[in-house]
Design an enzyme around this catalytic site. Structure first.
Site, PDB file in Angstrom:
ATOM      1  N   THR A 151       0.308  -1.422   0.299  1.00 27.72           N
ATOM      2  CA  THR A 151       0.314   0.373  -0.191  1.00 27.72           C
ATOM      3  C   THR A 151       0.737   1.224   0.070  1.00 27.72           C
ATOM      4  O   THR A 151       1.509   1.191   0.527  1.00 27.72           O
ATOM      5  CB  THR A 151      -0.574  -0.255   0.868  1.00 27.72           C
ATOM      6  OG1 THR A 151      -1.216  -1.413   1.689  1.00 27.72           O
ATOM      7  CG2 THR A 151      -1.609   0.921   1.436  1.00 27.72           C
ATOM      8  N   SER A 176     -11.142  -4.111   3.969  1.00 34.78           N
ATOM      9  CA  SER A 176      -8.948  -3.290   4.097  1.00 34.78           C
ATOM     10  C   SER A 176      -8.248  -2.773   5.398  1.00 34.78           C
ATOM     11  O   SER A 176      -9.504  -2.875   6.272  1.00 34.78           O
ATOM     12  CB  SER A 176      -9.471  -2.671   2.750  1.00 34.78           C
ATOM     13  OG  SER A 176      -8.351  -1.532   3.139  1.00 34.78           O
ATOM     14  N   SER A 177      -7.113  -2.574   5.638  1.00 32.69           N
ATOM     15  CA  SER A 177      -7.196  -2.006   6.560  1.00 32.69           C
ATOM     16  C   SER A 177      -6.810  -0.636   6.330  1.00 32.69           C
ATOM     17  O   SER A 177      -6.305   0.688   7.494  1.00 32.69           O
ATOM     18  CB  SER A 177      -6.304  -2.340   7.621  1.00 32.69           C
ATOM     19  OG  SER A 177      -6.227  -3.736   7.984  1.00 32.69           O
ATOM     20  N   GLY A 204       1.181  -0.311   5.031  1.00 31.14           N
ATOM     21  CA  GLY A 204       1.556  -1.556   5.991  1.00 31.14           C
ATOM     22  C   GLY A 204       0.885  -2.287   5.677  1.00 31.14           C
ATOM     23  O   GLY A 204       0.548  -3.250   7.263  1.00 31.14           O
ATOM     24  N   GLY A 205      -0.378  -2.518   5.045  1.00 29.78           N
ATOM     25  CA  GLY A 205      -1.038  -3.890   5.191  1.00 29.78           C
ATOM     26  C   GLY A 205      -2.351  -4.104   6.744  1.00 29.78           C
ATOM     27  O   GLY A 205      -2.765  -2.714   6.969  1.00 29.78           O
ATOM     28  N   THR A 261      -3.458   0.620  -3.412  1.00 32.06           N
ATOM     29  CA  THR A 261      -2.351  -0.352  -2.979  1.00 32.06           C
ATOM     30  C   THR A 261      -2.838  -1.206  -4.119  1.00 32.06           C
ATOM     31  O   THR A 261      -3.741  -1.733  -5.007  1.00 32.06           O
ATOM     32  CB  THR A 261      -3.255  -1.411  -1.543  1.00 32.06           C
ATOM     33  OG1 THR A 261      -2.075  -2.178  -1.601  1.00 32.06           O
ATOM     34  CG2 THR A 261      -4.044  -1.809  -1.774  1.00 32.06           C
ATOM     35  N   ASN A 298      -1.642  -4.841  -2.409  1.00 34.32           N
ATOM     36  CA  ASN A 298      -2.440  -4.798  -1.762  1.00 34.32           C
ATOM     37  C   ASN A 298      -0.251  -5.372  -1.333  1.00 34.32           C
ATOM     38  O   ASN A 298       0.341  -4.926  -0.493  1.00 34.32           O
ATOM     39  CB  ASN A 298      -2.607  -6.803  -1.777  1.00 34.32           C
ATOM     40  CG  ASN A 298      -2.944  -7.372  -0.682  1.00 34.32           C
ATOM     41  OD1 ASN A 298      -2.719  -6.493   0.724  1.00 34.32           O
ATOM     42  ND2 ASN A 298      -3.085  -8.577  -0.511  1.00 34.32           N
ATOM     43  N   ASP A 313      -6.948 -10.807   0.369  1.00 35.55           N
ATOM     44  CA  ASP A 313      -7.271  -9.673   1.828  1.00 35.55           C
ATOM     45  C   ASP A 313      -8.930 -10.768   1.927  1.00 35.55           C
ATOM     46  O   ASP A 313      -9.713 -10.573   3.124  1.00 35.55           O
ATOM     47  CB  ASP A 313      -8.190  -8.895   1.720  1.00 35.55           C
ATOM     48  CG  ASP A 313      -6.904  -7.563   1.515  1.00 35.55           C
ATOM     49  OD1 ASP A 313      -5.656  -8.320   2.150  1.00 35.55           O
ATOM     50  OD2 ASP A 313      -6.562  -6.210   1.434  1.00 35.55           O
TER      51      ASP A 313
END
Length: 562
Positions: A372, A443-444, A464-465, A390, A392, A414
């Site tokens: 991302t 998603s984060s 940063g996932g 992103t 991913n 994801d």
């Protein structure tokens, strides 16, 4: 036995690199600011605004520039989220997250025994979701853009065609991933292969330049129809992927109402589901209202212990309750209810760690009637935009679209391949995030804007996932509670807990020897991360109206403005 194993980790923390300068002040500008993951992309955005463009115009130009100069996450083959605030205070959010292809199904990554096939959702053609970036930028331009579309895409076309010098970090990554590109692309992507890339080498991307030129000249049709669409479908056929022409033709980004919440004297504006970032961030900040974190100090065991315990509970909620709101009834109101959030800490102890096996998702009330890179922009009119985009993982699925010159995402990872089974970031998912055709994966990503007393105060986000949420949370706390400047807040070492696995992931030196040892004695399991956690981009509006940029020293990030 566990203590014996962890002792070397604690010793690492005592000798690890120390926090970067916490009192460091970033670039100060009077009128406009861009902070992104690459200096060339930041310069493109600043130049657009110098010529009269607004924040949306700059965001579009930066997005396409990052697709060239930051190929491990910048993209046209991925997706993202953005939150924006207009000068008059109106807010909006755009979901251009990837979707599961029409041929996707719930058990597509399971074998005959019902077990997850390792790596199938991560690497290769079957890992790719339908890209959303180009449609997202088209819709942003249609609703908020002010400059001609061609003007905004042309800088990226030029960068790809003429080439650009590689930074040391980008050269290193291209070398590290060379064999992966060969393995997972159906045809060798010769344009990006070299025995040894070095800092300063010029990287030219002629096929990508042609793809960007089609987008420049034909807009949405330049990607989702015609030559580029055919290149994608042909790539899918060669590699066993499932994205079809119909999937591409039917994709549409979605405008959504952003989440807003009052936390102390700040209004938090962030992304709703299918991002989990906004809900989780607001929960963390609301929990923090009830504790004297400022009195405890910025780098003490009390502060770290509290934040870690709060993160465990919030990520437990994430695993159970969050998914695509168009497919699952996400209890947004219940999750953001202040009484519910306060009660999530009912079993919290200041003296000891809570084992993750004893932390459960809460039961919020149902609503009555959701690799991302990040960039932040404020324009001379006071409009602000916070964008997280992103592929991913680093370089996404590792699949280059032959003839089109860009990488495809691996966002299908994801989804929950199987309820309770962790994805590549270790995140646990459930029924709310099961695979379905046309569904958007959880998603984060946490693009966020803060107001103070009704005025623009901060624009922030991170890559940063799974660590994005905690990175954004800690940076905001560093500014509003610990009184650090924007650059110092971004510099500060980070730590992260996501409920499962039950480890505190920490940058070397982030906790320090005393705090690290005290946390260990409380029962926390500490795992050092030598590569760094997140890469953030923040802008803070100062009391005199000027702006301070916070560009992350963990990468090649840079602020630019005037």
């Amino acid at each position: 036995m566990i203590k014996k194993i962890l002792i070397p980790f604690i010793l690492l923390l005592t000798v690890g690199c120390q926090d970067r300068e916490l009192d460091e002040v970033g670039l100060i500008t009077d009128q406009a600011m861009v902070v992104s993951a690459h200096p060339l992309a930041s310069a493109v955005g600043a130049e657009i605004m110098k010529h009269g463009g607004n924040a949306a115009d700059a965001a579009i130009a930066v997005q396409f520039a990052l697709a060239v100069v930051y190929p491990d996450a910048g993209n046209i083959g991925g997706g993202g989220f953005l939150v924006l605030r207009q000068q008059d205070g109106t807010v909006d959010a755009l979901d251009y997250r990837e979707e599961a292809p029409g041929a996707a199904h719930r058990d597509m990554y399971l074998n005959e025994a019902g077990e997850v096939i390792e790596g199938l959702s991560v690497n290769g053609h079957l890992a790719a979701g339908v890209p959303g970036t180009v449609d997202g930028m088209v819709q942003l331009h249609e609703k908020y853009g002010s400059m001609p579309w061609e003007t905004l895409v042309q800088p990226a076309v030029s960068l790809a065609a003429k080439g650009f010098p590689l930074t040391e970090k980008e050269a290193t990554k291209l070398n590290e991933y060379r064999e992966n590109f060969i393995t997972y692309s159906s045809r060798r992507p010769e344009f990006i292969l070299k025995d040894k890339w070095r800092q300063g080498d010029t990287l030219q991307l002629p096929d990508l330049a042609k793809s960007l030129a089609r987008i420049r000249d034909k807009g949405r049709a330049g990607f989702y129809e015609g030559a580029t669409a055919q290149y994608i479908v042909d790539e899918m056929k060669r590699g066993g992927g499932i994205i079809s022409k119909m999937d591409l033709a039917n994709y549409r980004a979605i405008w959504r109402d952003p989440l807003t919440a009052q936390v102390g004297e700040h209004t938090v504006i962030s992304m709703p589901p299918p991002s989990s970032g906004g809900i989780a961030l607001i929960q963390l900040l609301t929990i923090s209202e009830n504790y004297p974190v400022g009195e405890w100090g910025v780098k003490t065991a009390k502060t770290a212990h509290f934040k870690i315990e709060a993160e465990k509970r919030v990520y437990a909620d994430r695993a159970k309750h969050l998914g695509d709101p168009d497919f699952y009834d996400v209890p947004v109101e219940g999750l953001l209810d202040k009484t519910y959030i306060k009660n999530r800490m009912h079993d919290f102890s200041m003296e000891s760690d809570t084992d993750s096996e004893q932390v459960y998702a809460g039961e919020p009330a149902l609503a009555e009637g959701a690799q991302t890179t990040h960039y932040s922009i404020v324009d001379p009119m006071g409009n602000a935009i916070s964008v997280t985009t992103t592929l991913n993982s680093n370089f996404g699925s590792l699949v280059f679209v032959d003839g089109a010159g860009f990488l495809l995402n691996n966002e299908m990872d994801d989804f929950s391949a199987k309820p309770g089974y962790p994805n590549s970031y270790g995140l646990i998912g459930g029924e709310a995030n099961a695979i379905a055709p046309g569904k958007r994966m959880l998603s984060s990503m946490t693009p966020t804007i803060l107001e103070k007393e009704g005025e623009l105060y901060m624009v922030v986000g991170s890559m940063g996932g799974s660590t994005i949420i905690t990175t954004v949370y800690q940076i905001i706390m560093n500014v509003i509670v610990h009184d650090l400047p924007m650059q110092g807040a971004v510099n500060k070492g980070r730590y992260h807990h996501q409920w499962e696995p039950d480890w505190v992931l920490t940058e070397l030196g982030a906790l320090g020897p005393v705090t690290g040892l005290r946390l260990w004695l409380m029962g926390h399991k500490i795992a050092p991360n030598v590569n760094g956690i997140g890469r953030a981009a923040g802008i803070l509006v100062l009391p005199d109206g000027r702006m301070e940029g916070g560009a992350d020293p963990r990468g090649d990030d840079a602020a630019a403005g005037f």
